[in-house]
Design an enzyme around this catalytic site. Structure first.
Site, PDB file in Angstrom:
ATOM      1  N   ASP A 242      39.308  56.751  49.107  1.00  3.37           N
ATOM      2  CA  ASP A 242      39.522  57.883  48.207  1.00  3.37           C
ATOM      3  C   ASP A 242      39.569  57.429  46.747  1.00  3.37           C
ATOM      4  O   ASP A 242      39.890  56.276  46.454  1.00  3.37           O
ATOM      5  CB  ASP A 242      40.869  58.559  48.519  1.00  3.37           C
TER       6      ASP A 242
ATOM      7  N   HIS B  26      42.000  53.145  49.115  1.00  6.42           N
ATOM      8  CA  HIS B  26      41.603  53.649  47.793  1.00  6.42           C
ATOM      9  C   HIS B  26      40.718  52.627  47.088  1.00  6.42           C
ATOM     10  O   HIS B  26      40.993  51.428  47.145  1.00  6.42           O
ATOM     11  CB  HIS B  26      42.842  53.958  46.949  1.00  6.42           C
TER      12      HIS B  26
END
Ligand SMILES: [Zn+2]
Length: 227
Positions: A46, A198
């Site tokens: 993400d 991430h």
């Protein structure tokens, strides 16, 4: 033994073998074990793209021959168009994570929400040449997510959540070792793992932890999947 008893003895022996074999088979209860199930892991990144971290993640994935899914924040694409193109060119999946990642704007209304989705989709389509079909709610999107999931489904999106983390958001300045450990800990006992990672700028340790994370799942017999 008299000769005339030999065929009888043989027949008897044959019958014994027959019943021992098929009797045992009839009693055998088929057991379903955890190991029989094909274990799957989805690596999901993400908040990218970022120049350094996304590129480092892509290098590792290429070396390990693993495909992953990247949920994009489209306001971060300007100046990094090459990184976005590379994600698609190397066979990974691009998904929508938002235009801005600013919750107050994204969730202001259903209209604002859909405008945000469309803006991100447009950038992905124009830059990478693919139409995203998966979506991840920024911040998890708990409030009103059922209603918004329907809006997304109507636009052909599948909402992807997660059931394991590497802890790169929860643990500040965590080492690569700590992140790999967290990924193992939170995915233990799960046959289908969707791991949250991430690839935004502050997450260099996540890229560093990736070889150990991939090695762990490979060693556990997981198949790597992308959406
Ligand atoms: Zn996010």
């Amino acid at each position: 033994m008299q000769k005339k008893y030999i065929p009888v003895a043989l027949l008897f022996a044959l019958l014994l073998v027959f019943f021992a074999h098929f009797g045992a088979r009839m009693n055998a209860v088929p057991t379903f074990t955890y190991a029989d199930e094909q274990k799957k892991v989805y690596l999901t990144f993400d908040d990218g793209p970022s120049t350094r971290v996304t590129s480092a993640v892509l290098d590792v994935l290429k070396q390990e021959n693993v495909k992953a899914t990247f949920f994009i924040v489209s306001d971060r694409v300007a100046g990094r168009e090459g990184v976005l193109k590379r994600i698609a060119a190397e066979g990974h999946t691009l998904g929508v994570h938002s235009k801005t990642h600013v919750y107050s704007q994204i969730y202001a209304s259903d209209k604002a929400f859909l405008a945000d989705v469309e803006a991100c989709e447009k950038v992905i389509r124009e830059v990478a040449g693919v139409t995203p079909r998966v979506y991840r709610f920024p911040g998890g999107g708990c409030l009103g997510s059922a209603r918004r999931s329907k809006l997304l489904a109507a636009r052909g999106y599948r909402v992807v959540r997660w059931n394991a983390v590497c802890g790169d958001e929860e643990m500040k300045n965590a080492s690569a070792d700590a992140l790999a450990e967290k990924a193992k800990e939170t995915s233990r006992g799960k046959a289908n793992v969707v791991l949250l990672l991430h690839d935004s700028a502050p997450h260099g340790a996540t890229a560093e932890a990736l070889p150990a994370i991939i090695g762990y799942f490979r060693g556990q017999g997981y198949e790597f999947c992308a959406y």
